[in-house]
Scaffold this motif. Structure first.
Motif, mmCIF file in Angstrom:
data_model
loop_
_atom_site.group_PDB
_atom_site.id
_atom_site.type_symbol
_atom_site.label_atom_id
_atom_site.label_comp_id
_atom_site.label_asym_id
_atom_site.label_seq_id
_atom_site.Cartn_x
_atom_site.Cartn_y
_atom_site.Cartn_z
ATOM 1 N N GLY A 67 35.526 27.837 48.305
ATOM 2 C CA GLY A 67 36.710 27.961 47.468
ATOM 3 C C GLY A 67 36.812 29.325 46.809
ATOM 4 O O GLY A 67 35.922 30.165 46.918
ATOM 5 N N ASP A 68 37.932 29.528 46.140
ATOM 6 C CA ASP A 68 38.220 30.786 45.463
ATOM 7 C C ASP A 68 38.246 30.570 43.958
ATOM 8 O O ASP A 68 38.180 29.447 43.466
ATOM 9 N N CYS A 69 38.392 31.647 43.227
ATOM 10 C CA CYS A 69 38.493 31.599 41.773
ATOM 11 C C CYS A 69 39.872 32.114 41.375
ATOM 12 O O CYS A 69 40.268 33.218 41.781
ATOM 13 N N ARG A 70 40.606 31.308 40.613
ATOM 14 C CA ARG A 70 41.928 31.720 40.155
ATOM 15 C C ARG A 70 41.803 32.884 39.180
ATOM 16 O O ARG A 70 40.874 32.942 38.371
ATOM 17 N N ALA A 71 42.753 33.816 39.229
ATOM 18 C CA ALA A 71 42.746 34.992 38.349
ATOM 19 C C ALA A 71 42.755 34.586 36.875
ATOM 20 O O ALA A 71 42.139 35.240 36.040
ATOM 21 N N GLU A 72 43.422 33.496 36.545
ATOM 22 C CA GLU A 72 43.516 33.061 35.148
ATOM 23 C C GLU A 72 42.154 32.711 34.553
ATOM 24 O O GLU A 72 41.969 32.777 33.341
ATOM 25 N N ILE A 73 41.185 32.363 35.395
ATOM 26 C CA ILE A 73 39.850 32.022 34.904
ATOM 27 C C ILE A 73 39.198 33.240 34.267
ATOM 28 O O ILE A 73 38.520 33.135 33.244
ATOM 29 N N PHE A 74 39.415 34.425 34.837
ATOM 30 C CA PHE A 74 38.879 35.655 34.243
ATOM 31 C C PHE A 74 39.545 35.921 32.895
ATOM 32 O O PHE A 74 38.894 36.375 31.955
ATOM 33 N N THR A 75 40.836 35.625 32.796
ATOM 34 C CA THR A 75 41.555 35.780 31.530
ATOM 35 C C THR A 75 41.003 34.827 30.485
ATOM 36 O O THR A 75 40.779 35.210 29.335
ATOM 37 N N ILE A 76 40.775 33.588 30.885
ATOM 38 C CA ILE A 76 40.218 32.596 29.968
ATOM 39 C C ILE A 76 38.833 33.038 29.481
ATOM 40 O O ILE A 76 38.531 32.968 28.286
ATOM 41 N N ALA A 77 38.003 33.507 30.387
ATOM 42 C CA ALA A 77 36.664 33.956 30.011
ATOM 43 C C ALA A 77 36.746 35.135 29.036
ATOM 44 O O ALA A 77 36.009 35.178 28.041
ATOM 45 N N LYS A 78 37.658 36.071 29.284
ATOM 46 C CA LYS A 78 37.836 37.219 28.391
ATOM 47 C C LYS A 78 38.283 36.743 27.013
ATOM 48 O O LYS A 78 37.783 37.232 25.987
#
Length: 105
Positions: free
Chosen positions: A55-66
């Protein structure tokens, strides 16, 4: 108080394995490893396991982590890590496919 590594793994005292060596060198609950060193180990292990999963990682997950890093305390960040680890180990596995759309705002 932390539980010994055998609580979390398949380690059985008396076996000659890496887990036995780690316990001998760093304590049954890794009490001879600093918090910083534990976080380094966690980072490396998480990265390795993440690369093995489909699977892949949605771009929004990086935003959430930030956002978490910017807005949560160290205690809350540590709690989030614990909650995520429990979900990784015992929760359901949601796989993100490439064609899934990002979260709608």
């Amino acid at each position: 108080m932390s539980k010994p590594i055998g609580y979390y793994t398949n380690f059985t005292p008396g076996e000659e394995t890496l887990l036995a060596t780690l316990q001998d060198n760093y304590g049954a609950a890794f009490e001879k490893i600093s918090k910083r060193e534990k976080l380094v180990i966690l980072t490396v292990l998480a990265s390795h396991i993440g690369c093995q999963l489909e699977g892949d990682c949605r771009a929004e997950i990086f935003t959430i982590a930030k956002q978490m890093i910017e807005q949560l305390t160290i205690d809350d960040l540590t709690g989030m890590m614990e909650a995520i680890i429990v979900q990784i180990r015992w929760g359901q596995n949601f796989v993100v496919e490439k064609e899934e759309l990002p979260m709608q705002q």
